[in-house]
Scaffold this active site. Sequence first.
Site, PDB file in Angstrom:
ATOM      1  N   ARG A 177     -12.242  -3.312  -0.360  1.00 59.49           N
ATOM      2  CA  ARG A 177     -11.134  -2.694  -0.835  1.00 59.49           C
ATOM      3  C   ARG A 177     -10.091  -2.214  -0.164  1.00 59.49           C
ATOM      4  O   ARG A 177      -9.488  -1.291  -0.221  1.00 59.49           O
ATOM      5  CB  ARG A 177     -11.584  -1.598  -1.603  1.00 59.49           C
ATOM      6  CG  ARG A 177     -12.539  -1.718  -2.756  1.00 59.49           C
ATOM      7  CD  ARG A 177     -11.991  -2.820  -3.742  1.00 59.49           C
ATOM      8  NE  ARG A 177     -13.374  -3.243  -4.695  1.00 59.49           N
ATOM      9  CZ  ARG A 177     -13.835  -4.403  -4.206  1.00 59.49           C
ATOM     10  NH1 ARG A 177     -13.603  -5.227  -3.444  1.00 59.49           N
ATOM     11  NH2 ARG A 177     -14.972  -4.659  -4.843  1.00 59.49           N
ATOM     12  N   SER A 227     -13.720   2.303 -11.191  1.00 60.74           N
ATOM     13  CA  SER A 227     -14.402   2.964 -10.294  1.00 60.74           C
ATOM     14  C   SER A 227     -13.601   3.933  -9.338  1.00 60.74           C
ATOM     15  O   SER A 227     -12.632   3.382  -8.835  1.00 60.74           O
ATOM     16  CB  SER A 227     -15.033   2.051  -9.413  1.00 60.74           C
ATOM     17  OG  SER A 227     -15.842   1.241 -10.269  1.00 60.74           O
ATOM     18  N   GLU A 297     -11.655   5.322  -3.932  1.00 59.23           N
ATOM     19  CA  GLU A 297     -11.161   3.843  -4.168  1.00 59.23           C
ATOM     20  C   GLU A 297      -9.765   3.902  -4.787  1.00 59.23           C
ATOM     21  O   GLU A 297      -8.633   3.349  -4.442  1.00 59.23           O
ATOM     22  CB  GLU A 297     -11.923   2.843  -4.857  1.00 59.23           C
ATOM     23  CG  GLU A 297     -11.469   1.387  -5.155  1.00 59.23           C
ATOM     24  CD  GLU A 297     -12.355   0.615  -6.041  1.00 59.23           C
ATOM     25  OE1 GLU A 297     -13.672   0.907  -5.793  1.00 59.23           O
ATOM     26  OE2 GLU A 297     -11.797   0.054  -6.559  1.00 59.23           O
TER      27      GLU A 297
HETATM   28  C1  FAD Z   1     -11.330  -0.474 -16.226  1.00 64.58           C
HETATM   29  C2  FAD Z   1     -11.142  -0.895 -14.866  1.00 64.58           C
HETATM   30  C3  FAD Z   1     -11.815  -1.682 -14.112  1.00 64.58           C
HETATM   31  C4  FAD Z   1     -11.674  -1.963 -12.918  1.00 64.58           C
HETATM   32  N1  FAD Z   1     -12.350  -3.017 -12.335  1.00 64.58           N
HETATM   33  C5  FAD Z   1     -12.282  -3.063 -11.022  1.00 64.58           C
HETATM   34  C6  FAD Z   1     -13.144  -4.072 -10.353  1.00 64.58           C
HETATM   35  O1  FAD Z   1     -14.129  -4.779 -11.051  1.00 64.58           O
HETATM   36  N2  FAD Z   1     -12.805  -4.454  -9.066  1.00 64.58           N
HETATM   37  C7  FAD Z   1     -11.773  -3.971  -8.366  1.00 64.58           C
HETATM   38  O2  FAD Z   1     -11.593  -4.268  -7.178  1.00 64.58           O
HETATM   39  N3  FAD Z   1     -10.924  -2.949  -8.762  1.00 64.58           N
HETATM   40  C8  FAD Z   1     -11.058  -2.721 -10.303  1.00 64.58           C
HETATM   41  N4  FAD Z   1     -10.274  -1.675 -10.854  1.00 64.58           N
HETATM   42  C9  FAD Z   1      -9.051  -1.221  -9.934  1.00 64.58           C
HETATM   43  C10 FAD Z   1      -7.803  -2.018 -10.157  1.00 64.58           C
HETATM   44  O3  FAD Z   1      -7.838  -2.890 -11.317  1.00 64.58           O
HETATM   45  C11 FAD Z   1      -7.730  -2.830  -9.165  1.00 64.58           C
HETATM   46  O4  FAD Z   1      -7.565  -2.198  -7.837  1.00 64.58           O
HETATM   47  C12 FAD Z   1      -6.379  -3.911  -8.982  1.00 64.58           C
HETATM   48  O5  FAD Z   1      -6.403  -4.685  -7.873  1.00 64.58           O
HETATM   49  C13 FAD Z   1      -5.119  -3.037  -8.916  1.00 64.58           C
HETATM   50  O6  FAD Z   1      -4.079  -3.562  -9.114  1.00 64.58           O
HETATM   51  P1  FAD Z   1      -2.792  -3.161  -9.731  1.00 64.58           P
HETATM   52  O7  FAD Z   1      -1.606  -4.112 -10.127  1.00 64.58           O
HETATM   53  O8  FAD Z   1      -3.141  -2.408 -11.156  1.00 64.58           O
HETATM   54  O9  FAD Z   1      -2.251  -2.034  -8.916  1.00 64.58           O
HETATM   55  P2  FAD Z   1      -1.705  -0.609  -8.733  1.00 64.58           P
HETATM   56  O10 FAD Z   1      -2.708   0.346  -9.421  1.00 64.58           O
HETATM   57  O11 FAD Z   1      -0.483  -0.500  -9.555  1.00 64.58           O
HETATM   58  O12 FAD Z   1      -1.387  -0.392  -7.318  1.00 64.58           O
HETATM   59  C14 FAD Z   1      -2.452  -0.224  -6.398  1.00 64.58           C
HETATM   60  C15 FAD Z   1      -1.887  -0.163  -4.991  1.00 64.58           C
HETATM   61  O13 FAD Z   1      -1.181  -1.616  -4.611  1.00 64.58           O
HETATM   62  C16 FAD Z   1       0.321  -1.338  -4.294  1.00 64.58           C
HETATM   63  N5  FAD Z   1       0.760  -2.721  -4.632  1.00 64.58           N
HETATM   64  C17 FAD Z   1       1.004  -3.179  -6.267  1.00 64.58           C
HETATM   65  N6  FAD Z   1       1.691  -4.039  -6.227  1.00 64.58           N
HETATM   66  C18 FAD Z   1       2.195  -4.317  -4.881  1.00 64.58           C
HETATM   67  C19 FAD Z   1       3.007  -5.404  -4.557  1.00 64.58           C
HETATM   68  N7  FAD Z   1       3.421  -6.532  -5.044  1.00 64.58           N
HETATM   69  N8  FAD Z   1       3.068  -5.469  -3.292  1.00 64.58           N
HETATM   70  C20 FAD Z   1       2.578  -4.485  -2.283  1.00 64.58           C
HETATM   71  N9  FAD Z   1       1.922  -3.652  -2.687  1.00 64.58           N
HETATM   72  C21 FAD Z   1       1.513  -3.401  -4.310  1.00 64.58           C
HETATM   73  C22 FAD Z   1       0.579  -0.240  -5.007  1.00 64.58           C
HETATM   74  O14 FAD Z   1       1.645   0.470  -4.276  1.00 64.58           O
HETATM   75  C23 FAD Z   1      -0.656   0.745  -4.666  1.00 64.58           C
HETATM   76  O15 FAD Z   1      -0.800   1.111  -3.474  1.00 64.58           O
HETATM   77  C24 FAD Z   1     -10.477  -1.469 -12.271  1.00 64.58           C
HETATM   78  C25 FAD Z   1      -9.775  -0.654 -12.649  1.00 64.58           C
HETATM   79  C26 FAD Z   1      -9.892  -0.176 -14.182  1.00 64.58           C
HETATM   80  C27 FAD Z   1      -8.810   0.748 -15.007  1.00 64.58           C
END
Ligand code: FAD
Length: 306
Positions: A177, A227, A297
């Site tokens: 992560r 999580s 996380e």
């Molecule tokens: C119901 C649920 C289930 C989930 N299950 C999992 C799972 O099984 N495994 C897991 O790993 N995660 C899980 N997550 C967490 C999440 O989906 C992941 O961490 C995902 O990768 C975040 O992506 P996002 O686009 O939503 O990022 P955001 O939440 O919008 O941003 C996260 C970080 O990434 C940065 N970021 C976003 N886009 C870019 C870019 N283009 N360039 C540089 N930095 C960027 C942001 O600045 C921020 O710091 C879950 C979340 C939820 C709500």
Amino acid sequence: MYNKETVYKELLNVMHEDNIKRDELLRNHLYTKLGGKADFFLTPTTYEEVQNIVKLSNKVDVPFTLLGNGSNLIVKDGGIRGIVLHLANFDEINTNDQQIVAQSGAAIIDVSRRALAERLSGLEFACGIPGTVGGALFMNAGAYGGEIKDVLDYCYVVDRHGELIKRTAADLELDYRHSNISENGDIVLEATFSLKPAEYDDIKAIMDDLTHKRESKQPLEYPSCGSVFKRPPGYFAGKLIQDSELQGTNFGGAEVSTKHAGFIVNKNNASAKDYISLIEHVQKTVKEKFDVELEREVRIIGEDLE
Ligand SMILES: Cc1cc2nc3c(=O)[nH]c(=O)nc-3n(C[C@H](O)[C@H](O)[C@H](O)COP(=O)(O)OP(=O)(O)OC[C@H]3O[C@@H](n4cnc5c(N)ncnc54)[C@H](O)[C@@H]3O)c2cc1C
């Protein structure tokens, strides 16, 4: 402190006014449905615009923050000063033999579905992760034994000077992560994943199984950030929280899920303050009971209300 009108005028030189919103309420863009406003909310349409925004941000000294799908972010109630960059317009997914090239705003779930359609294996683990490609690289997202590190070949980013450059997977130092994107300030624009040919039915069976596991165990009916905590070495965060009898504990409208102890849900119009206070309460209780530090996380950004 920058002057908002000056920044707005400068922004109009680098992108169309339709793609510049002011005082945008961020909770509408976040899975937790929490948090305040962004001074400027930008949705660029070309890579060149992204480069120019970074150069502008350096020139007028206004900070910028990347927002993907908002599934791993808590924004505080006072919102975010400066620019929030949302790359939703970059959502193309293309296939090139055994590789998939996806832009950063594409949903990683859609990339895994494309892989299935192309009979390519390797992204099954991502079929229920609700983030973008950019967010998935940033977090080295993973589930059920797979992670981005296993399949990422290289990506294109805009660096902190506004230059478009290629980075290999090794350059990102992907770990549990974690990537080094948080330290080097890169903006991910697109990623190339290397996959392996497989039978459609075999890939589909794995995805169906993982989807079933997710839907039966996770409280997907309420807003949450997934999580909240990383897996502490030798333990499971959810089990520690469950054994601390914290399930059902609520602060304001935020509650430790009764379905999955590792989740905190926004059950009833919680404020970011409620949600964050509950996270801290869980950390403190688990530390007292089991002497284990729960590391978050989910990322917390922005400012408290004055
Ligand atoms: C119901 C649920 C289930 C989930 N299950 C999992 C799972 O099984 N495994 C897991 O790993 N995660 C899980 N997550 C967490 C999440 O989906 C992941 O961490 C995902 O990768 C975040 O992506 P996002 O686009 O939503 O990022 P955001 O939440 O919008 O941003 C996260 C970080 O990434 C940065 N970021 C976003 N886009 C870019 C870019 N283009 N360039 C540089 N930095 C960027 C942001 O600045 C921020 O710091 C879950 C979340 C939820 C709500």
